[in-house]
Design an enzyme around this catalytic site. Sequence first.
Site, PDB file in Angstrom:
ATOM      1  CG  MET A  32      -5.926  11.129 -19.082  1.00 47.14           C
ATOM      2  SD  MET A  32      -5.362  12.313 -17.859  1.00 47.14           S
ATOM      3  CE  MET A  32      -6.103  11.638 -16.396  1.00 47.14           C
ATOM      4  CG  LEU A  35      -7.610   2.109 -21.886  1.00 47.31           C
ATOM      5  CD1 LEU A  35      -7.870   1.683 -23.326  1.00 47.31           C
ATOM      6  CD2 LEU A  35      -8.015   3.559 -21.686  1.00 47.31           C
ATOM      7  N   GLY A  38     -15.243   0.710 -18.526  1.00 49.96           N
ATOM      8  CA  GLY A  38     -15.927   1.967 -18.880  1.00 49.96           C
ATOM      9  C   GLY A  38     -15.364   2.532 -20.192  1.00 49.96           C
ATOM     10  CG  HIS A  39     -11.340   3.979 -20.466  1.00 45.45           C
ATOM     11  ND1 HIS A  39     -10.752   3.567 -19.300  1.00 45.45           N
ATOM     12  CD2 HIS A  39     -11.278   5.326 -20.455  1.00 45.45           C
ATOM     13  CE1 HIS A  39     -10.332   4.613 -18.619  1.00 45.45           C
ATOM     14  NE2 HIS A  39     -10.648   5.696 -19.286  1.00 45.45           N
ATOM     15  CD  GLN A 150     -24.318  10.304 -16.505  1.00 42.62           C
ATOM     16  OE1 GLN A 150     -24.926   9.586 -17.296  1.00 42.62           O
ATOM     17  NE2 GLN A 150     -24.725  10.511 -15.264  1.00 42.62           N
ATOM     18  CE  LYS A 151     -15.920   8.127 -11.333  1.00 40.66           C
ATOM     19  NZ  LYS A 151     -14.615   8.666 -11.541  1.00 40.66           N
ATOM     20  CG  ASP A 152     -14.316  12.366 -15.476  1.00 33.92           C
ATOM     21  OD1 ASP A 152     -13.892  12.636 -14.346  1.00 33.92           O
ATOM     22  OD2 ASP A 152     -13.933  11.368 -16.126  1.00 33.92           O
ATOM     23  CG  MET A 186     -16.079   0.296 -13.737  1.00 39.22           C
ATOM     24  SD  MET A 186     -15.987  -0.690 -15.226  1.00 39.22           S
ATOM     25  CE  MET A 186     -16.929  -2.105 -14.675  1.00 39.22           C
ATOM     26  CB  SER A 188      -7.775   4.969 -14.364  1.00 44.42           C
ATOM     27  OG  SER A 188      -8.359   4.892 -15.633  1.00 44.42           O
TER      28      SER A 188
END
Length: 288
Positions: A32, A35, A38-39, A150-152, A186, A188
């Site tokens: 989204m 960035l 992590g992205h 993996q954060k989400d 991390m 956004s």
Amino acid sequence: MSLNIITTIADMQSVSSALRKEGKSIACVPTMGYLHEGHASLIREASKNHDIVITTIFVNPMQFGPQEDFERYPRDLERDIAIIEASGGTYVFMPSVEEMYPSNFQTTISVGNISKPFEGIYRPGHFEGVATVVAKLFGATIPDAAYFGQKDYQQTLVIKQMVKDINMSIDIHIVPTLREKTGLAMSSRNVYLSEEEKNSALVLQSALNIGLSLIAEGMRDRALIEQAMIKELSTIQEFRIQYCHAAKAETLELPAEFAKTDEIVLLIAGFLGKTRLIDNMLYSRTLE
Ligand code: PAF
């Protein structure tokens, strides 16, 4: 190769189809925008394994609830483009809301049980929005593989389930959460946090580590693991817990007692001030 920016679904599909005909392998990294490192790690990982990496930037209104932060979600396109270029991305797909959801748009994808607990309770409709937009992004970019953080954690399970259930031939790769030096996962949305809140937010990581250590020591009683994590979270009064659970990593079931061989995910969500934070850690016997 310099970065190509594409804004329409038709152009994206014809570019991808042509690349596929040339025998190129294509990875999609849905984002989204706004960035962070992590992205960048997703794009780098994807570019190691594929000829072409298409990063999508689309703040998807369908996955935000009416009281959520769609309007104020941070945006910085120039910085995003620089990060994508530096990380080895080759294309950016950046459609408008009208392009993705024209006025006669009528379809939503609803994934079953795996989307119901945790985020499904606190963000009703969120996973329908995620599954629908990810399916549309896949339809536009026609990738061989896609990369998610993996954060989400629950999102990754929802997407894997969708891809399996509707026979999409796309390999889903999950890349471990990147953390700041302090340990803060991390995100956004970290831009919403004051310096003081960033410090307080470290309690999520310390609670997860407490849970992991207990499991590593042999504890399999779910309530005891969760109590220890909640006790740690309670040391920061301003943190308002939404959920704090130990669950089976593949199914998100909540057994009273885990089996010794179970892979376990620890999941926390809650609010610090106005900012909603989520974090998770995985326990796998192979990590012992
Ligand atoms: O994880 C995100 O940033 C979003 O949920 C995703 C997968 C890009 C869909 O909008």
